[in-house]
Enzyme design. Structure first.
Site, PDB file in Angstrom:
ATOM      1  N   HIS A 153       0.836  -1.201   0.000  1.00  0.00           N
ATOM      2  CA  HIS A 153       0.000   0.000   0.000  1.00  0.00           C
ATOM      3  C   HIS A 153       0.867   1.246   0.000  1.00  0.00           C
ATOM      4  CE1 HIS A 153      -3.051  -2.967   1.466  1.00  0.00           C
ATOM      5  NE2 HIS A 153      -3.809  -2.268   0.642  1.00  0.00           N
ATOM      6  N   SER A 191       2.649   4.481  -2.894  1.00  0.00           N
ATOM      7  CA  SER A 191       2.231   5.313  -4.021  1.00  0.00           C
ATOM      8  C   SER A 191       2.296   4.557  -5.346  1.00  0.00           C
ATOM      9  CB  SER A 191       3.098   6.573  -4.096  1.00  0.00           C
ATOM     10  OG  SER A 191       4.447   6.253  -4.390  1.00  0.00           O
TER      11      SER A 191
END
Length: 931
Positions: free
Chosen positions: A599, A601
């Site tokens: 999780h 960018s």
């Protein structure tokens, strides 16, 4: 020669310079008294704004004013107040009528924008002063905009003759860009052309936003005539148009369904009540012939022709008729149609006012209206005689009361016979009615149905203990962990047999205060060449997001989003600059935790790229407007911002602050979207929504919130079921051999806001878990990353003594291929099949099937290794037993002093290399590879 001018003091204490009575200067009547004093606007330095001071001298020519003559000055505000008292005598507020409305026209206000004083600016000033208009003067664009936004003048006169002071057309566009300029009249003062030259075209001025052009003329009378004609012409027209805003506000909030058509019955307007009544939206009806919309078969065709014939003669009609709703249902309603006359006494519009008819006076009353349709008015629409038709509800109730009473049941179902009835209550009523005359077995079965319907989780599947025994433990633990927000009941004490003190891990998820990097001068033009080449493949499904992650040093979101946003004209829709957009993307990306394995960018960029790919599908392009596309892309960018790398259940079990704030419900999803809007609003430099209209912002905000909250897996099956039900009719229609009208009807149904919301949720859901449908090298890498993130959570849960949400994700025992197969079987297959049926993405289904086979192959290899390892351990066990026996004999021989004669060396299990340890399948290498 005239006498020297004398000084006179007014009641306000202002000194005015006036010629002596015995002067040879021209005399003025009392009606011209206000023009006796000449206004001199003081000049300021070229590099400084005007001081805003006004001086008064004698009305004689400036050239005749000598230095010995006295000049009295006063502030602009004092002069305005003083002149306002005088024009109260000269100018009175006039009234005009607009239909039955009585409007009051206030004193016209004017803003003059001239870079310097000259004869033209003075002429307009004197003309305005002579007519008693309110007038202000500005020297530059900035001052003009400030005065415009503060005073809201009716007329703005802009000097278009000289460009060295300011750009007149740019200033005009700036004024037009504000809301206050909607009814403002803008005049461009242009140079006078010689008679031998062709006059300059006026079209560029009109395109810039000007209403009129005034050719340079220093005559005060000419300027006065221009202003007076504007006051009595365009200004009054603008006043009437401004009153239309109030009329449309009344129409928009009216409970009556109102429809306005042209004389040819082309729809020009319907209000929200009409949309709610018949199911059509304004955009679906605009420009269409109302007579060509689907007609209800219950209507009498001959009667309808008579109605249209009477309307054509200028007669109104009122009665009961049927309309066909968008859903195909027939609606009996009371209708009043009024012809509206325009110029030349000809009918220009028709206004229809509709109200649903009471249920008990539908068919009979409709036929009665057909037979007695002569009760229509013989005159065109009169505003003062409008009355709605009514129905005597008491007579209806009394006449049919016995029949209604006879149908009442003495069962518990009567509690659902409320006036405001939800769809689920209607279903329960039907089932209750069916139970009354049914066999006992059917009644018991329906009782079980009612029990299920009264639960809140109608779409979430429940795994019973029997199913857990029949299914593999991997699937049940995986599904239970991903779909639970309360955590698992299995605790770390049960796993480890020890009791540890619970600890709060709130401090691990504090917000990071990253600062965006320095912005490039241009966004895409200065991107490094290798990144730019890779971004050219961004529209393709096979786009290599991992390579972009490597090239951008684990910060791919801003680069990819700028490229995609440019392709979808996001900045243009939001009316924001690329710099602001870049700032916002940098800020959002900085809030993604680069320490997260999954999780981060890169995941956000991957989801955004998938969303853009889906938005390019033909069917979705035909349904979505620009706002739908922009909202979908922004939702994808922010959908996991500030994700801590832990699940909702972990935060709830740990007592994290976020779980307390959001009451354990959709904790992370609520936090993601809330933080995104809070970050956007903290500074104008990053606020990409600041230039949106209030209604547009609220609509887009609601779309983004709805999409981000849809990524919560606990609601997965609810969203999937709604999507299938929403698109089922459309897909079935397409598969059959159907007419073009049928296709358009289905398309229109899908275009409803509630149906588009369901589709948008499915877009971000499919994008969020699209990894199994990517090429296998991407699919495998993402599988390793999410597994590592779950491993870390399991480790932390055990160390903190928290319930273990997903016990299968133990790094020592987990089978990644098996976890992926279970995830695809339970969550992915059905969803992507439904998505393919609607969006036509066969390539994704191909990758999904190929990846599924690859995982099955790897699982088979794991199983073979485990079997081989198990057989090897069995052989080792047999050999160990034999070695133990040999060792016992050797010890016996040694005890007899016979050891050397045996020639055998003692071998123990500890001396043997553990083969099982070498060949056992673990995932320790996963962490090593990722780090």
């Amino acid at each position: 020669m005239g006498c020297a001018p004398s000084l006179h003091s007014t009641r306000t204490g202002v000194l005015l310079c006036k010629d002596a009575e015995d002067s040879n200067s021209a005399k003025y009547s009392s009606s011209q008294a206000q023009s006796q004093f000449q206004v001199i606007k003081t000049e300021s330095h070229s590099d400084q704004p005007s001081s805003g001071t006004i001086s008064f001298t004698s009305s004689s020519n400036k050239s005749k004013v000598g230095p010995s003559e006295m000049v009295a000055s006063m502030s602009l505000k004092e002069h305005t107040e003083h002149r306002g008292k005088r024009l109260a005598v000269k100018v009175s507020e006039s009234e005009l009528t607009f239909g039955p409305m009585r409007l009051k026209q206030h004193t016209m206000s004017i803003l003059l924008v001239f870079g310097k004083d000259d004869g033209q600016s003075d002429s307009f000033w004197f003309a305005a002063d002579k007519a008693g208009y309110k007038c202000n003067l500005a020297r530059n664009s900035e001052t003009a905009l400030d005065i415009f936004l503060d005073k809201h003048p009716d007329v703005v006169v802009i000097d278009h003759r000289h460009s060295k002071h300011f750009d007149a057309e740019t200033l005009c566009r700036s004024i037009r860009a504000t809301k206050a300029s909607k009814y403002t009249i803008l005049i461009a003062v242009t140079k006078k052309t010689s008679s031998d030259r062709e006059e300059a075209p006026i079209l560029p001025l009109l395109q810039a936003g000007f209403n009129r052009r005034f050719i340079e003329n220093h005559n005060v009378g000419t300027c006065l005539n221009e202003l007076v004609s504007i006051e009595h012409g365009e200004l009054r027209s603008q006043l009437k148009l401004r009153a239309c805003d109030a009329l449309f506000a009344a129409l928009e909030h009216s409970s009556d369904a109102i429809e306005i058509t042209s004389k040819d019955h082309i729809v020009q307007y319907v209000n929200p009540a009409y949309e709610s009544m018949l199911g059509y939206t304004l955009d679906e009806l605009l420009g269409k012939d109302i007579r060509k919309l689907p007609n209800c078969e219950k209507n009498n065709a001959e009667h309808q022709e008579n109605v249209f014939a009477q309307l054509k003669k200028g007669k109104s009609w009122e009665g009961t008729c049927y309309a066909k709703k968008k859903t195909g249902e027939s609606l009996c309603h009371h209708c009043h149609i009024l012809p509206v006359e325009g110029g030349g006494g000809k009918i220009r519009h028709y206004v229809a006012i509709r109200n649903p008819a009471p249920e008990n006076c539908q068919l009979d009353r409709y036929h009665r209206d057909c037979e007695h349709s002569d009760h229509h008015s013989s005159k065109p629409h009169d505003y003062r005689s409008q009355r709605k038709g009514s129905c005597d509800m008491r007579s209806i109730s009394s006449s049919d009361g016995g029949h209604i009473h006879s149908r009442r049941r003495d069962s518990a179902a009567r509690i659902h016979s409320m006036t405001i009835e939800a769809p689920i209550n209607k279903v329960i009523n039907i089932i209750n009615a069916a139970q009354e005359n049914s066999p006992l077995t059917v009644v018991q079965a329906l009782d079980k149905v009612l029990e299920i319907l009264r639960t809140t989780e109608l779409y979430s599947p429940h795994l019973t203990s029997q199913q857990v025994r029949e299914e593999d433990q991997m699937t049940s633990d995986l599904v239970g962990g991903l779909m639970s927000s309360q955590g698992s009941v299995r605790s770390a004490e049960q796993e480890q047999g020890t009791t540890k003190r619970r600890m709060s891990s709130t401090d691990k998820f504090s917000h990071h205060s990253h600062i965006p990097q320095q912005l490039p001068a241009t966004m895409l033009s200065q991107v490094p060449a290798d990144i730019s080449r890779l971004l050219e493949t961004e529209p393709q499904w096979e786009f290599n997001i991992l390579e972009l992650e490597r090239l951008t040093n684990r910060r791919p979101l801003a680069y990819l989003a700028m490229k995609t946003f440019t392709r979808f004209n996001v900045c243009e829709f939001l009316n924001t600059s690329e710099t602001t957009m870049w700032n916002w993307l940098q800020l959002i990306e900085a809030k993604y935790h680069s320490s997260n394995k999954y999780h981060n960018s890169t995941h956000a960029a991957d989801v955004m790229q998938s969303t853009a790919y889906f938005l390019e599908r033909q069917r979705i392009k035909s349904l979505f407007d620009h706002m739908d596309e922009v909202a979908s892309l922004i939702a994808a960018v922010v959908h996991d911002v500030d994700h801590p790398g832990k699940t909702n259940a972990f935060l709830v079990n740990a007592g994290n602050d976020l779980a307390l704030v959001y009451n354990d419900l959709a904790v992370l999803e609520s936090h993601h979207v809330s933080l995104a809007f809070r970050l956007s609003a903290q500074n104008d430099d990053v606020n990409i929504f600041k230039n949106l209209e209030r209604d547009d912002f609220r609509a887009m905000r609601q779309m983004i919130i709805d999409m981000v909250l849809a990524t919560e897996l606990t609601k997965h099956f609810e969203h999937l079921s709604k999507f299938v039900n929403c698109t089922k009719h459309f897909v079935e229609k397409e598969e059959e051999d159907f007419s073009l009208n049928g296709s358009q009807d289905a398309q229109t149904t899908l275009s409803l806001p509630e149906n588009k919301a369901v589709i948008k949720r499915m877009i971000i859901k499919c994008s969020d878990v699209s990894n199994p449908a990517r090429p296998f090298y991407l699919c495998k890498e993402w599988a390793l990353r999410i597994a590592e993130e779950y491993f870390q959570q399991t480790d932390e849960e055990k160390s903190l003594g928290l319930p273990v949400v997903m016990p299968v994700f133990d790094r020592k025992t987990c089978s990644i291929p098996k976890s992926q197969i279970s995830f695809i079987d339970f969550f992915i297959n059905e969803m992507f099949e439904a998505w393919d049926d609607f969006a036509d993405v066969p390539d994704l289904i191909g990758y999904l099937q190929e990846n599924y086979r690859c995982w099955q192959t790897q699982q088979k290899e794991e199983q073979d290794k485990q079997q081989k390892q198990s057989s090897t351990e069995q052989e080792d066990g047999t050999e160990s037993e034999q070695t133990t026996e040999n060792g016992a004999r050797e010890e016996q021989q040694m005890s007899n002093g016979d050891l050397e004669s045996t020639g055998t060396k003692k071998v123990t299990i500890k001396d043997r290399e553990p083969v099982a340890q070498q060949e056992s399948l673990t995932v320790e290498d996963v962490s090593e590879e990722l780090s």
